[in-house]
Design a protein around this motif. Structure first.
Motif, PDB file in Angstrom:
ATOM      1  N   PRO A 106       5.422   0.333   5.581  1.00  0.00           N
ATOM      2  CA  PRO A 106       4.973   1.565   4.935  1.00  0.00           C
ATOM      3  C   PRO A 106       6.096   2.192   4.121  1.00  0.00           C
ATOM      4  O   PRO A 106       7.276   1.913   4.335  1.00  0.00           O
ATOM      5  N   PHE A 107       5.732   3.050   3.199  1.00  0.00           N
ATOM      6  CA  PHE A 107       6.680   3.700   2.313  1.00  0.00           C
ATOM      7  C   PHE A 107       6.326   5.179   2.232  1.00  0.00           C
ATOM      8  O   PHE A 107       5.214   5.577   2.549  1.00  0.00           O
ATOM      9  N   SER A 108       7.261   5.962   1.777  1.00  0.00           N
ATOM     10  CA  SER A 108       6.991   7.392   1.589  1.00  0.00           C
ATOM     11  C   SER A 108       6.554   7.625   0.142  1.00  0.00           C
ATOM     12  O   SER A 108       6.889   6.847  -0.754  1.00  0.00           O
ATOM     13  N   ASN A 109       5.830   8.705  -0.073  1.00  0.00           N
ATOM     14  CA  ASN A 109       5.400   9.059  -1.429  1.00  0.00           C
ATOM     15  C   ASN A 109       6.603   9.227  -2.349  1.00  0.00           C
ATOM     16  O   ASN A 109       6.608   8.735  -3.481  1.00  0.00           O
ATOM     17  N   ALA A 110       7.620   9.911  -1.865  1.00  0.00           N
ATOM     18  CA  ALA A 110       8.813  10.155  -2.669  1.00  0.00           C
ATOM     19  C   ALA A 110       9.519   8.850  -3.020  1.00  0.00           C
ATOM     20  O   ALA A 110      10.026   8.694  -4.137  1.00  0.00           O
ATOM     21  N   GLU A 111       9.533   7.913  -2.095  1.00  0.00           N
ATOM     22  CA  GLU A 111      10.184   6.627  -2.329  1.00  0.00           C
ATOM     23  C   GLU A 111       9.503   5.882  -3.484  1.00  0.00           C
ATOM     24  O   GLU A 111      10.173   5.372  -4.390  1.00  0.00           O
ATOM     25  N   VAL A 112       8.174   5.835  -3.474  1.00  0.00           N
ATOM     26  CA  VAL A 112       7.441   5.171  -4.550  1.00  0.00           C
ATOM     27  C   VAL A 112       7.728   5.855  -5.879  1.00  0.00           C
ATOM     28  O   VAL A 112       8.097   5.215  -6.867  1.00  0.00           O
ATOM     29  N   ARG A 113       7.562   7.167  -5.914  1.00  0.00           N
ATOM     30  CA  ARG A 113       7.776   7.928  -7.147  1.00  0.00           C
ATOM     31  C   ARG A 113       9.195   7.726  -7.689  1.00  0.00           C
ATOM     32  O   ARG A 113       9.388   7.468  -8.877  1.00  0.00           O
ATOM     33  N   ASP A 114      10.186   7.816  -6.817  1.00  0.00           N
ATOM     34  CA  ASP A 114      11.581   7.697  -7.250  1.00  0.00           C
ATOM     35  C   ASP A 114      11.901   6.301  -7.768  1.00  0.00           C
ATOM     36  O   ASP A 114      12.587   6.146  -8.787  1.00  0.00           O
ATOM     37  N   HIS A 115      11.405   5.262  -7.090  1.00  0.00           N
ATOM     38  CA  HIS A 115      11.646   3.894  -7.557  1.00  0.00           C
ATOM     39  C   HIS A 115      11.004   3.671  -8.924  1.00  0.00           C
ATOM     40  O   HIS A 115      11.616   3.059  -9.808  1.00  0.00           O
ATOM     41  N   VAL A 116       9.793   4.150  -9.095  1.00  0.00           N
ATOM     42  CA  VAL A 116       9.097   3.987 -10.375  1.00  0.00           C
ATOM     43  C   VAL A 116       9.863   4.733 -11.488  1.00  0.00           C
ATOM     44  O   VAL A 116      10.086   4.178 -12.563  1.00  0.00           O
ATOM     45  N   ARG A 117      10.257   5.941 -11.219  1.00  0.00           N
ATOM     46  CA  ARG A 117      11.026   6.700 -12.220  1.00  0.00           C
ATOM     47  C   ARG A 117      12.320   5.967 -12.587  1.00  0.00           C
ATOM     48  O   ARG A 117      12.683   5.875 -13.757  1.00  0.00           O
TER      49      ARG A 117
END
Length: 122
Positions: A106-117
């Motif tokens: 599992p991943f955190s919402n912030a982790e996904v957003r930050d990696h994409v950015r």
């Protein structure tokens, strides 16, 4: 104009979560659930970023990544691999094949957003 991400993932809850996170961050999110036809989807409208699950029906994300990097139309698109199996050998293979990022579930919402950015700004 919003940046476009193609999420190639077959788990409905992951699709919903990532679509929500990225849409809220200003992305246009397209989804695809089948490994066999994933390259067709990518080539029909190449996205700015691809989030690619490792385990897909029909074809593995590693095979798709190999095809993405071998095709001059898609070889420069940033790819973030997603997997429930976070073993070192999977991470090493993804890196060797040209993944820009590797994230385990599992991943955190912030982790996904930050990696994409980070991938799009790189």
């Amino acid at each position: 104009m919003a940046k476009r991400v193609l999420l190639i993932e077959d788990e409905p809850n992951i699709i919903e979560a990532i679509s929500f996170i990225l849409s809220r961050d200003g992305w246009t999110v397209h989804t695809h659930e089948d490994g066999t036809t994933a390259m067709d989807k990518v080539l029909a409208l190449p996205p700015d970023l691809i989030i690619l699950d490792v385990m897909l029906p029909g074809r593995s994300g590693f095979d798709i990544l190999r095809d993405l990097r071998a095709n001059p139309v898609t070889d420069g698109i940033p790819v973030m691999m997603l997997t429930a199996r976070g073993q070192e050998k999977d991470r090493d293979l993804a890196e060797r094949l040209g993944a820009n990022q590797f994230m385990t579930k599992p991943f955190s919402n912030a982790e996904v957003r930050d990696h994409v950015r980070n991938l799009i700004e790189a």
